[in-house]
Design a protein around this motif. Structure first.
Motif, PDB file in Angstrom:
ATOM      1  N   ALA A 633      -6.546  12.094   6.232  1.00  0.00           N
ATOM      2  CA  ALA A 633      -5.647  11.731   5.127  1.00  0.00           C
ATOM      3  C   ALA A 633      -4.560  10.770   5.595  1.00  0.00           C
ATOM      4  O   ALA A 633      -4.007  10.916   6.689  1.00  0.00           O
ATOM      5  N   LEU A 634      -4.277   9.779   4.774  1.00  0.00           N
ATOM      6  CA  LEU A 634      -3.180   8.849   5.045  1.00  0.00           C
ATOM      7  C   LEU A 634      -1.869   9.438   4.550  1.00  0.00           C
ATOM      8  O   LEU A 634      -1.828  10.066   3.482  1.00  0.00           O
ATOM      9  N   PRO A 635      -0.787   9.256   5.288  1.00  0.00           N
ATOM     10  CA  PRO A 635       0.527   9.687   4.771  1.00  0.00           C
ATOM     11  C   PRO A 635       0.844   8.969   3.462  1.00  0.00           C
ATOM     12  O   PRO A 635       0.538   7.777   3.299  1.00  0.00           O
ATOM     13  N   LYS A 636       1.443   9.684   2.529  1.00  0.00           N
ATOM     14  CA  LYS A 636       1.718   9.094   1.215  1.00  0.00           C
ATOM     15  C   LYS A 636       2.644   7.894   1.310  1.00  0.00           C
ATOM     16  O   LYS A 636       2.534   6.949   0.521  1.00  0.00           O
ATOM     17  N   ASN A 637       3.543   7.911   2.276  1.00  0.00           N
ATOM     18  CA  ASN A 637       4.465   6.776   2.401  1.00  0.00           C
ATOM     19  C   ASN A 637       3.726   5.493   2.772  1.00  0.00           C
ATOM     20  O   ASN A 637       4.151   4.391   2.434  1.00  0.00           O
ATOM     21  N   VAL A 638       2.581   5.630   3.451  1.00  0.00           N
ATOM     22  CA  VAL A 638       1.805   4.448   3.833  1.00  0.00           C
ATOM     23  C   VAL A 638       1.132   3.853   2.607  1.00  0.00           C
ATOM     24  O   VAL A 638       1.185   2.643   2.357  1.00  0.00           O
ATOM     25  N   VAL A 639       0.483   4.709   1.822  1.00  0.00           N
ATOM     26  CA  VAL A 639      -0.258   4.242   0.649  1.00  0.00           C
ATOM     27  C   VAL A 639       0.675   3.547  -0.344  1.00  0.00           C
ATOM     28  O   VAL A 639       0.316   2.531  -0.952  1.00  0.00           O
ATOM     29  N   SER A 640       1.882   4.054  -0.480  1.00  0.00           N
ATOM     30  CA  SER A 640       2.814   3.504  -1.468  1.00  0.00           C
ATOM     31  C   SER A 640       3.359   2.136  -1.068  1.00  0.00           C
ATOM     32  O   SER A 640       4.014   1.465  -1.865  1.00  0.00           O
ATOM     33  N   LEU A 641       3.075   1.700   0.173  1.00  0.00           N
ATOM     34  CA  LEU A 641       3.610   0.429   0.651  1.00  0.00           C
ATOM     35  C   LEU A 641       2.659  -0.750   0.459  1.00  0.00           C
ATOM     36  O   LEU A 641       3.062  -1.901   0.601  1.00  0.00           O
ATOM     37  N   ILE A 642       1.381  -0.477   0.144  1.00  0.00           N
ATOM     38  CA  ILE A 642       0.367  -1.537   0.180  1.00  0.00           C
ATOM     39  C   ILE A 642      -0.075  -1.911  -1.231  1.00  0.00           C
ATOM     40  O   ILE A 642      -0.848  -1.194  -1.867  1.00  0.00           O
ATOM     41  N   PRO A 643       0.385  -3.063  -1.743  1.00  0.00           N
ATOM     42  CA  PRO A 643      -0.043  -3.548  -3.059  1.00  0.00           C
ATOM     43  C   PRO A 643      -1.333  -4.356  -2.932  1.00  0.00           C
ATOM     44  O   PRO A 643      -1.821  -4.596  -1.821  1.00  0.00           O
ATOM     45  N   PRO A 644      -1.935  -4.797  -4.043  1.00  0.00           N
ATOM     46  CA  PRO A 644      -3.089  -5.696  -3.961  1.00  0.00           C
ATOM     47  C   PRO A 644      -2.739  -6.989  -3.236  1.00  0.00           C
ATOM     48  O   PRO A 644      -1.574  -7.383  -3.150  1.00  0.00           O
ATOM     49  N   ARG A 645      -3.765  -7.653  -2.738  1.00  0.00           N
ATOM     50  CA  ARG A 645      -3.566  -8.901  -2.001  1.00  0.00           C
ATOM     51  C   ARG A 645      -2.983  -9.961  -2.933  1.00  0.00           C
ATOM     52  O   ARG A 645      -3.412 -10.099  -4.085  1.00  0.00           O
ATOM     53  N   PRO A 646      -2.007 -10.744  -2.444  1.00  0.00           N
ATOM     54  CA  PRO A 646      -1.393 -11.770  -3.303  1.00  0.00           C
ATOM     55  C   PRO A 646      -2.274 -13.007  -3.437  1.00  0.00           C
ATOM     56  O   PRO A 646      -3.264 -13.165  -2.716  1.00  0.00           O
ATOM     57  N   TYR A 647      -1.895 -13.854  -4.349  1.00  0.00           N
ATOM     58  CA  TYR A 647      -2.611 -15.116  -4.570  1.00  0.00           C
ATOM     59  C   TYR A 647      -2.645 -15.916  -3.270  1.00  0.00           C
ATOM     60  O   TYR A 647      -1.643 -16.054  -2.570  1.00  0.00           O
ATOM     61  N   GLY A 648      -3.830 -16.442  -2.954  1.00  0.00           N
ATOM     62  CA  GLY A 648      -3.986 -17.237  -1.735  1.00  0.00           C
ATOM     63  C   GLY A 648      -4.424 -16.433  -0.530  1.00  0.00           C
ATOM     64  O   GLY A 648      -4.740 -17.005   0.511  1.00  0.00           O
TER      65      GLY A 648
END
Length: 835
Positions: A633-648
């Motif tokens: 399991a990943l720590p919840k604080n890690v998951v909450s930091l990663i948004p979808p990849r940005p343009y480009g």
């Protein structure tokens, strides 16, 4: 009416015919063949080993062959490459070398390669001829004689030089990147790198491949996919003289070899002969324990390498001087910067070359060897420029702390330490040394091992990478260089002298085992691994898991510099989440493990020993820990930091986890990838078969049925958790079932291993049917798996997929070495990406 010719006319014709034969047709032809002097008027002459003539008006390059039937060395290489690690075709890549000679027959000259794989080392010429005529030769090219003079002949070499000698089109096709072929209209001699020297001639050509259906790897690196232009290099080199003495190969010595069949060997001896690969190194005073050398080995570093990496490469390469000093050679190994006017493809320069690719890839050491004797003529190292960024990324994940403006000096220190070690490692290959993957069990005994960064914990549980990589050459490396290069007393028995040196290193506790005993995921030696640390793989796995947990628990946005897209955190997360992968592979080899060495008859000790049942059980316990929800399991604080990849920023980057959730980070895919890694190793068909064998031989040793029972108890029979950890349980359970099905149908496994796996699948089917649960997620999981199992038992030969394991991010040394050999089951394609 046409009258028949008279007898007088017939007589005249016959007289002329006999005149031609008597005077020699050859003389008549010779009179019609121009001299080289007259033929080459107006051409640019390049005198040297093979004198060249450049006809600028016609774009042709002519070769003046002065010595027919003389053996020389020929090898092609790539001067300007493709830039794709996946396809290969790197800048500076050297192809196999060939001993060749020019043979004339009438108006034709053939470039012929004798077959040195089969010989008769004898003074009996008829015995030699019998072997020579028993095996095929290779004619690499045929040339027409255009001019001759004084025993020399002139041939047009243009077509030969404009061929795809590196097999670039085949490499593109082999990697499924398109269908390409050579376009002669877009090929030409490249004059700036076409030169002739007294002992070697170098010719370079621009070649262009045209085609279609370009794959993604090819599209990444070419400006136009309809035309792929490379530069091919051809080298003709004078072979070394006969003053080199080959040294006989000993499998315990840790030196690479060349081999051939000698049919003059007495019947009571092995027909296969092996010589070690090494440079020629001669003492000025052969009787001195330590002496200056007649000609030192000099390596040159590519000046195209940027600082501070260039200095690191020079420093790491210099480490080998100490090994040669201990072997009795003073000032025998030198390192310099390649002069600006030097051609890196020139045979006279041993080279450490800096190569760029579009994606990260492997570095390697090779070169040119005289296949007759094993003498190394040119050492050539290729270092991928993105490797240092991989190491920086590892350090970034471990201790990176970008709080405002910070130089993070520790990150660069670790990266440069790895570059020094990498340079020494690859140069070691060019000196004749193979990998020694068991060296890490004797401290840090060799740069020829693959080093995982040594990560320590401070008393307050902080990560310490200050000693991540060792400095200097290892103790094993000194041993190997001494065995390969040391001067033995005159008249001494060479085999006996090597045996003494072998026994000396064995008495110190050092060992040698190489690739064949480490790379296959199903391999058996419990100490011989890639990218591992320490003497005991189980202890190191437990330590690595502890490091991994601390890093993940403290993972934050500070792992990337200010101004960096937050989505890039995933690229730092990947090597940290998978930080334990190599120790998993190492610990898996303890299960059904066997300790052994390259022992010769007459040596003391046991040639093979089974790992104790206690150690095997301890290894299984640690491996099963890597499958628990708490570990995955990943720590919840890690998951909450990663948004979808940005343009480009491409969403399909090989440096991030694959996902089933589109652009959004998939919280289950990392667990699936890591669990699949462990299961692929633990249930490898070779390991499963050895488990059956060892339990049959000794019932105190764990059997396959016992391993599977513990695995099923941990996964399918464990109390069902809720939420995120419950979904991880179900992902792992599906993977376990998929691996059991695959093993039951795997023709590479023994019949009893397959039978036991089939039995456990049947037992599991019954257990699932009787399981009572009100958890809707678990109910769906059970019903889905039962439906698949019902189909499997109805027709076991059909391909059944419970869960198609996701491909891991890019391979070692950051990614995983295990591919999806489960997809589909019954395909029996169990290839492993081991590089």
């Amino acid at each position: 009416m046409i009258k028949a010719p008279s007898k007088l006319i017939y007589g005249f014709i016959l007289l002329m015919a006999f005149s031609l034969l008597g005077g020699g047709v050859g003389k008549a032809l010779a009179q019609n063949t121009p001299t080289i002097t007259t033929f080459t008027v107006g051409m640019e002459k390049m005198p040297g080993f093979i004198t060249l003539f450049w006809d600028g008006k016609k774009g042709k390059l002519w070769m003046e062959i002065a010595e027919l039937e003389k053996e020389i060395l020929y090898y092609p290489s790539l001067a300007a490459g493709l830039g794709s690690n996946d396809i290969g075709l790197d800048r500076g890549r050297i192809l196999p070398s060939h001993v060749v000679k020019f043979e004339r027959s009438g108006n034709k000259v053939l470039l012929t390669e004798p077959n040195y794989g089969f010989r008769a080392i004898t003074d009996n010429e008829m015995e030699k001829k019998a072997v020579e005529e028993s095996f095929a030769k290779s004619v690499h090219w045929g040339f027409e004689v255009a001019a001759e003079e004084g025993g020399k002949v002139l041939v047009d070499g243009t077509a030969f030089f404009l061929q795809d000698a590196a097999g670039a089109a085949a490499a593109i096709s082999r990697t499924r990147q398109g269908s390409y072929r050579l376009d002669p209209s877009r090929c030409a001699i490249y004059l700036p790198r076409t030169k002739s020297f007294p002992k070697n001639t170098e010719i370079e050509a621009t070649i262009t491949l045209t085609g279609d259906q370009a794959g993604p790897y090819l599209r990444e690196v070419t400006p136009s996919t309809n035309a792929v232009t490379l530069r091919m290099h051809h080298s003709f080199v004078e072979l070394p003289d006969d003053n080199y003495t080959p040294r006989v190969f000993d499998p315990r010595a840790g030196i690479n070899s060349v081999s051939f069949y000698d049919y003059a060997t007495p019947v009571d001896e092995s027909i296969t002969k092996r010589y070690i690969r090494r440079h020629r190194l001669v003492k000025k005073d052969p009787n001195a324990a330590v002496s200056e050398v007649v000609e030192p080995i000099v390596y040159y570093v590519d000046p195209g390498t940027p600082e501070p990496i260039r200095t690191a490469l020079i420093e790491g390469t210099k480490w080998w001087a100490e090994a040669f000093e201990e072997a009795g050679f003073k000032n025998a190994f030198e390192v310099k910067l390649l002069p600006e006017d030097a051609d890196p493809m020139d045979i006279r320069y041993h080279l450490v070359q800096w190569v760029h690719r579009s994606t990260r890839g492997w570095s390697y050491g090779g070169g040119v060897t005289d296949p007759r004797t094993g003498e190394i003529i040119k050492g050539k190292v290729t270092l991928g420029s993105l490797r240092v960024r991989q190491d920086y990324l590892l350090a970034q994940g471990l201790v990176g702390e970008f709080d405002g403006i910070s130089d993070n000096e520790a990150l660069m220190d670790m990266s440069l330490a790895r570059m020094r070690q990498l340079a020494a490692h690859e140069v070691g290959h060019t000196l004749g040394l193979p990998h020694n993957y068991i060296a890490s069990t004797f401290g840090r005994a060799s740069v020829m091992d693959y080093p995982h960064p040594t990560v320590k914990l401070t008393p307050d549980n902080k990560i310490d990478i200050s000693d991540a990589y060792p400095e200097g050459i290892g103790e094993w490396d000194k041993v190997a260089i001494k065995i390969a290069y040391a001067t033995f007393p005159e008249g001494a028995d060479e085999a006996a002298e090597i045996d003494k040196l072998v026994k000396e290193y064995q008495a110190k506790g050092m060992k040698f085992l190489s690739d064949q005993d480490a790379r296959p995921p199903g391999s058996a030696h419990p100490q011989n691994h890639l990218w591992d640390n320490g003497e005991n793989a189980i202890d190191e796995l437990d330590h690595t898991l502890k490091i991994r947990k601390i890093v993940l628990d403290n993972f934050s946005e500070k792992k990337i510099p200010m101004g960096t897209p937050m989505a890039n955190l995933e690229e730092v997360l990947v090597p940290m989440y998978m930080f334990h992968r190599y120790q998993v592979e190492a610990a898996a080899k303890v299960v059904a493990g066997l300790s052994y060495s390259y022992m010769l008859r007459g040596e003391a000790g046991s040639p093979i020993a089974t790992v104790s049942p206690e150690e095997q059980s301890r290894a299984l316990k640690s491996l099963l820990t890597t499958l628990t929800p708490e570990t995955l399991a990943l720590p919840k604080n890690v998951v909450s930091l990663i948004p979808p990849r940005p343009y480009g920023f491409p969403a399909n980057s090989r440096e991030i986890f694959n996902r089933n959730t589109g652009l959004v980070f998939d919280i289950l895919s990392p667990a699936e990838i890591a669990a699949h890694h462990t299961l692929s190793l633990l249930l490898h068909p070779e390991r499963a078969s050895r488990l059956v064998n060892q339990h049959a031989w000794d019932s105190s040793l764990p059997g396959l049925h016992q391993v599977l029972d513990q695995l099923i108890s941990l996964t399918w029979k464990a109390p069902v958790k809720n939420g995120y950890e419950g979904e991880i349980q179900r992902v792992v359970a599906k993977l376990v079932l998929q691996h059991l099905l695959a093993l039951s149908m795997d023709s590479d496994a023994s019949s009893q291993a397959r039978a036991i796996a089939m039995l456990k699948v049947g037992e599991l089917q019954k257990a699932i049917k009787t399981q009572s649960t009100s958890n809707i997620h678990q109910m769906a999981h059970n019903q889905y798996c039962l439906a698949m199992l019902d189909g499997f038992f109805a027709n076991p030969q059909e391909k059944v997929t419970i869960l198609t394991p996701m491909a891991a991010p890019a391979g070692a040394p950051i990614g995983t070495t295990v591919q999806n050999w489960l997809e589909p089951i019954c395909s029996h394609d169990h290839s492993m990406d081991t590089h």
